[in-house]
Design a protein around this motif. Structure first.
Motif, PDB file in Angstrom:
ATOM      1  N   LEU A 689     128.112   4.826 -10.918  1.00 43.66           N
ATOM      2  CA  LEU A 689     127.654   5.988 -11.676  1.00 43.66           C
ATOM      3  C   LEU A 689     126.349   6.491 -11.072  1.00 43.66           C
ATOM      4  N   THR A 690     126.242   7.804 -10.904  1.00 43.88           N
ATOM      5  CA  THR A 690     125.006   8.426 -10.429  1.00 43.88           C
ATOM      6  C   THR A 690     124.389   9.238 -11.561  1.00 43.88           C
ATOM      7  N   ILE A 691     123.116   8.979 -11.828  1.00 46.40           N
ATOM      8  CA  ILE A 691     122.386   9.560 -12.958  1.00 46.40           C
ATOM      9  C   ILE A 691     121.239  10.413 -12.418  1.00 46.40           C
ATOM     10  N   LYS A 692     121.035  11.569 -13.042  1.00 49.14           N
ATOM     11  CA  LYS A 692     119.951  12.462 -12.627  1.00 49.14           C
ATOM     12  C   LYS A 692     118.715  12.232 -13.497  1.00 49.14           C
ATOM     13  N   MET A 716     124.884  -6.152  -9.986  1.00 45.05           N
ATOM     14  CA  MET A 716     124.853  -4.714  -9.734  1.00 45.05           C
ATOM     15  C   MET A 716     123.779  -4.376  -8.704  1.00 45.05           C
ATOM     16  N   THR A 717     123.879  -3.175  -8.185  1.00 45.10           N
ATOM     17  CA  THR A 717     122.823  -2.636  -7.346  1.00 45.10           C
ATOM     18  C   THR A 717     122.341  -1.328  -7.965  1.00 45.10           C
ATOM     19  N   VAL A 718     121.051  -1.051  -7.812  1.00 44.16           N
ATOM     20  CA  VAL A 718     120.448   0.186  -8.306  1.00 44.16           C
ATOM     21  C   VAL A 718     119.637   0.783  -7.167  1.00 44.16           C
ATOM     22  N   THR A 719     119.990   1.986  -6.766  1.00 45.24           N
ATOM     23  CA  THR A 719     119.283   2.661  -5.682  1.00 45.24           C
ATOM     24  C   THR A 719     118.863   4.057  -6.135  1.00 45.24           C
ATOM     25  N   ALA A 720     117.809   4.584  -5.505  1.00 43.08           N
ATOM     26  CA  ALA A 720     117.313   5.922  -5.813  1.00 43.08           C
ATOM     27  C   ALA A 720     117.369   6.788  -4.564  1.00 43.08           C
ATOM     28  N   ARG A 721     117.625   8.064  -4.794  1.00 47.54           N
ATOM     29  CA  ARG A 721     117.629   9.011  -3.687  1.00 47.54           C
ATOM     30  C   ARG A 721     116.907  10.288  -4.111  1.00 47.54           C
ATOM     31  N   PRO A 722     115.765  10.637  -3.505  1.00 46.39           N
ATOM     32  CA  PRO A 722     115.081   9.890  -2.460  1.00 46.39           C
ATOM     33  C   PRO A 722     114.410   8.640  -3.038  1.00 46.39           C
ATOM     34  N   SER A 723     114.009   7.741  -2.178  1.00 42.21           N
ATOM     35  CA  SER A 723     113.349   6.509  -2.603  1.00 42.21           C
ATOM     36  C   SER A 723     111.830   6.613  -2.487  1.00 42.21           C
ATOM     37  N   GLU A 735     112.800  15.752  -8.548  1.00 39.09           N
ATOM     38  CA  GLU A 735     114.062  15.220  -9.028  1.00 39.09           C
ATOM     39  C   GLU A 735     114.517  14.064  -8.152  1.00 39.09           C
ATOM     40  N   PHE A 736     115.270  13.153  -8.755  1.00 40.02           N
ATOM     41  CA  PHE A 736     115.878  12.067  -7.987  1.00 40.02           C
ATOM     42  C   PHE A 736     117.148  11.640  -8.702  1.00 40.02           C
ATOM     43  N   THR A 737     117.974  10.902  -8.010  1.00 39.15           N
ATOM     44  CA  THR A 737     119.180  10.335  -8.618  1.00 39.15           C
ATOM     45  C   THR A 737     119.124   8.820  -8.548  1.00 39.15           C
ATOM     46  N   LEU A 738     119.645   8.199  -9.575  1.00 38.73           N
ATOM     47  CA  LEU A 738     119.831   6.749  -9.611  1.00 38.73           C
ATOM     48  C   LEU A 738     121.314   6.458  -9.484  1.00 38.73           C
ATOM     49  N   TRP A 758     108.613   3.346 -10.265  1.00 41.38           N
ATOM     50  CA  TRP A 758     107.951   4.152  -9.246  1.00 41.38           C
ATOM     51  C   TRP A 758     106.494   3.694  -9.180  1.00 41.38           C
ATOM     52  N   ARG A 759     106.022   3.395  -7.969  1.00 42.99           N
ATOM     53  CA  ARG A 759     104.679   2.846  -7.795  1.00 42.99           C
ATOM     54  C   ARG A 759     103.898   3.615  -6.744  1.00 42.99           C
ATOM     55  N   ASP A 760     102.609   3.865  -7.073  1.00 43.53           N
ATOM     56  CA  ASP A 760     101.674   4.287  -6.029  1.00 43.53           C
ATOM     57  C   ASP A 760     100.627   3.191  -5.913  1.00 43.53           C
TER      58      ASP A 760
END
Length: 774
Positions: A689-692, A716-723, A735-738, A758-760
């Motif tokens: 599943l891809t979530i916005k 499971m795996t969880v990835t973000a685009r962009p990362s 915006e990004f997708t998971l 998300w980290r800075d």
């Protein structure tokens, strides 16, 4: 990916009304919900449209006017009226009607010197967040949550002093409604508004008995005062309860906030006050409509239905949606029906829902058994039993007709006086109220009692002002005492020592056993509760018309009292929302919710993962994003924002096709899981599943770079685009997708939990993930 089909019960008239009810001519109360006001009509014009609507189903205009109970004229468009089921059915067929809801006397749950310091907000030392708060901040207090009645406020409490406060802001539009034992002088520069709502209650039950409650905003019960003081009480030095317990500086989290009180819950006639209360939908909806119009900025509602309700069958959900349209933050308690799963209430995404946790403060009272073993329990009764007295289990003292599964419960009229007189009795928690267990031991002639936890309750111990010497013990301690009683073979003895206050006595926070749990059965794509806050053994101001136990047998009067429940957790988070409103006045209600959620902590004061009442690792279904963290929420770095339109689109996906205003659902609305929420919940994942999502930069430095990381649920795996997200200014959105992929099947229906962040260089913007396999 198979998201379950959610049947919109409110769209089907046949599901709202039983088939045979159509022939029933008895008058009942119904709420006719028309959505929002689309044009600027005067209150008189709105009232006339409601009269016209009623006239279409009544025999005359006079009958239509007489049937009207409330006309909601401000943000909410609708009315409450006395109708037959047939008349309600006809109104539901009108195009402009969103829903017709039958009002029922639902049993709504009436879901401090240490809690704010424990939460990291040192108000006594003048913490800069509190000092920076604007005095215009206002709050609507609508009730509380531990199956109690008699909401409102005790205005004479020191916590509501207006000393040193400036004049009431001109933007305030509310009133100080007079009534029994309450006049305009009881409002001041601190309590700037007070109202009460009783038409729905009295339509059903008849006129309120003035001996049971004040027919006014005055609080006869204690809980309205308690939650209001927890939210916005002024600093009161040397405060304590019950003869000196928890002595210190009592303060609400937002001590400079203005307070407005909206009393909506009342005692059920001829019932014991504990548990004998109710709140009617039409009264609550009227209170919220007025609160929004009066100019409140944060609404704290420590009330919840006894079961999760669909979003348009629930007056709190309807009111909160309209509050979101005006950018008012609505904070609600999550319920007290834990540890059973799927019990959390107040679950729409436009409500900030709070669970309850324990603190690190203990009032330790030692039970010395006859064999020399010392059991460290907790108590807030100053009485001590220094000499040894016989110790007996309630199960060994029960009367012959008591059912086998209740013999150890100390329920009313269950103990044999000849077996109890002069002894200490071990009473098991479970059925019945804890206060009344002590009353039963006293009735039977007992000298004191030990309140024992069951296995399900574990270490979750309540401090309560019982009517005789009492010590409460954990489940493990209960087993030791039972083991000793059995081994002593009728000769067991014990003594109860004087209690002492200890800070940091154990790892905290840990979740309260009573705090209701996810998953969210109404909105499965929205993870609830959102956060946790202190809700056990909270000290705050109390109504002096109510004894600390609320029992008629208790003749004591106190200015401060302990109480527990998600009712007590709710105003903690509401106070933080008010502080954030003052610091960031342009932030939306969704941004404030996001800041509180993404900065919450999952670690206790020992640096370990927060646990439940049994010492097991707690999950997001218990604490949501974690324990709220006031010191971090003012600077979250990024926020997940959402608008009123986003919520309407969400309702389109839910199944509601008519929002009652000039908003048309698109042919293909966005899926519910794409609502820009600070957490992720995916029921019945089958594959990928891809979530916005989108985030807005609110950090102090406009230039920022955030990197993605995740700890996915097992298998499971969880990835973000962009990362990686690059920001060049404050207010910029990205915006990004998971993408969540199930790589390994690990059991049908069971949820797995994880996190993504998300980290800075400074911020960690963390969100929980809950996923079940299809």
């Amino acid at each position: 990916m198979n998201i379950p089909t959610i049947i919109p019960l409110f769209l089907s008239l046949l599901l709202l009304f039983p088939p045979l009810a159509i022939c029933d001519e008895r008058q009942r109360t119904y709420i006719v919900y028309l959505g929002s006001h689309t044009q600027q009509y005067t209150p008189d014009q709105i009232l006339e449209t409601h009269h016209s609507c009623l006239t279409s189903v009544k025999d005359s205009e006079e009958e239509a006017r007489a049937s009207l109970i409330y006309s909601y004229k401000h943000s909410i468009n609708g009315f409450a009226a006395s109708l037959t089921p047939q008349q309600a059915s006809k109104l539901n067929e009108l195009e402009e009607v969103v829903a017709v809801i039958e009002s029922r006397p639902r049993k709504y749950s009436t879901h401090t010197t240490r809690s704010w310091e424990f939460s990291g907000l040192n108000l006594a030392a003048g913490y800069d967040v509190a000092e920076s708060m604007k005095k215009e901040t206002t709050m609507a207090e609508a009730g509380d949550l531990l199956h109690r009645a008699g909401y409102g406020v005790w205005p004479e409490a020191e916590s509501f002093s207006d000393e040193g406060m400036e004049a009431v802001p001109k933007s305030w539009k509310g009133i100080c409604q007079t009534g029994q034992e309450f006049n305009s002088s009881h409002c001041n520069k601190k309590i700037i508004g007070a109202r009460y709502y009783i038409k729905g209650f009295e339509t059903y039950y008849g006129r309120l008995d003035a001996t049971e409650d004040y027919r006014s905003p005055r609080d006869k019960d204690g809980h309205g005062t308690h939650t209001a003081a927890t939210f916005a009480g002024r600093q009161v030095r040397n405060a304590s309860a019950l003869g000196g317990f928890a002595r210190g500086t009592a303060s609400g989290g937002a001590p400079l906030a203005r307070l407005a009180v909206y009393k909506v819950c009342w005692p059920i006639p001829n019932q014991e006050k504990i548990g004998g209360n109710t709140c009617f939908d039409e009264d609550m909806l009227a209170a919220m409509d007025d609160a929004i119009a009066d100019g409140v900025q944060v609404i704290s509602i420590s009330i919840g239905a006894d079961e999760p309700l669909s979003p348009v069958n629930d007056s709190l959900s309807i009111g909160a949606l309209h509050a979101a349209r005006k950018n008012v933050v609505v904070v609600c308690s999550g319920g007290n029906d834990g540890p059973k799963p799927g019990t959390v209430v107040n679950t729409p995404p436009w409500i900030l829902t709070v669970g309850a946790s324990n603190m690190d403060r203990g009032f330790l009272g030692t039970v010395v058994l006859g064999n020399g073993m010392k059991i460290t329990g907790q108590t807030v009764t100053h009485h001590k039993l220094p000499k040894r007295l016989p110790l007996i289990s309630a199960a060994d003292a029960a009367l012959p007709w008591v059912p086998d599964n209740e013999t150890d419960q100390c329920l009313p009229d269950s103990l044999a006086p000849e077996k109890v007189r002069g002894k200490i009795v071990l009473c098991l928690r479970g059925s019945g109220t804890r206060y009344l267990k002590g009353v039963e031991v006293k009735r039977a002639g007992g000298a004191g009692f030990i309140l024992a936890n069951t296995a399900a309750l574990g270490d979750d111990v309540f401090l309560e002002p019982h009517v005789l010497p009492t010590t409460a013990v954990t489940y493990d301690e209960t087993r030791e005492i039972v083991r000793y009683i059995r081994s002593a073979k009728g000769n067991a003895t014990a003594r109860l020592r004087e209690p002492r206050t200890v800070l940091g006595y154990k790892a905290a926070p840990f979740m309260a056993s009573f705090s209701s749990r996810g998953p969210n059965v109404i909105h499965p794509c929205i993870l609830k509760p959102d956060v946790a806050a202190p809700g056990v053994n909270i000290l705050a101001a109390w109504s002096q018309a109510s004894p600390p136990t609320k029992l008629s047998q208790d003749r004591r009067s106190v200015k401060y009292n302990f109480d527990s429940g998600t009712s007590m957790a709710c105003p903690h988070v509401a106070a933080l929302a008010a502080l954030l409103k003052a610091i960031h006045p342009t932030w939306s209600s969704a941004a404030i919710r996001s800041a509180i959620m993404t900065t919450a902590s999952t670690r206790n004061n020992k640096g370990r993962t927060i646990t439940d009442e049994r010492g097991h690792t707690a999950t997001p279904f218990q604490f949501g994003s974690g324990q709220f963290c006031p010191s971090k929420a003012a600077d979250p770095g990024l926020v997940y924002d959402a608008s009123y339109t986003d919520y309407l689109l969400y309702l389109c996906s839910y199944g509601l096709k008519n929002a009652g205003e000039r908003f048309n659902c698109p042919k293909f609305p966005p899926p519910m899981y794409d609502l820009n929420y600070p957490s992720v919940s995916v029921p019945k994942l089958n594959g990928t599943l891809t979530i916005k999502r989108s985030v807005m930069n609110v950090g102090g430095d406009g230039n920022a770079v955030y990197f993605f990381s995740a700890k996915p649920p097992l298998g499971m795996t969880v990835t973000a685009r962009p990362s990686v997200l690059f920001f060049s200014r404050v207010g910029e959105r990205k915006e990004f997708t998971l993408t969540i992929e199930a790589r390994e099947y690990y059991g049908e229906g069971g949820y797995g939990f994880g996190w993504y962040s998300w980290r800075d260089n400074y911020h960690v913007v963390r969100s929980p993930i809950a996923v079940s396999m299809g």
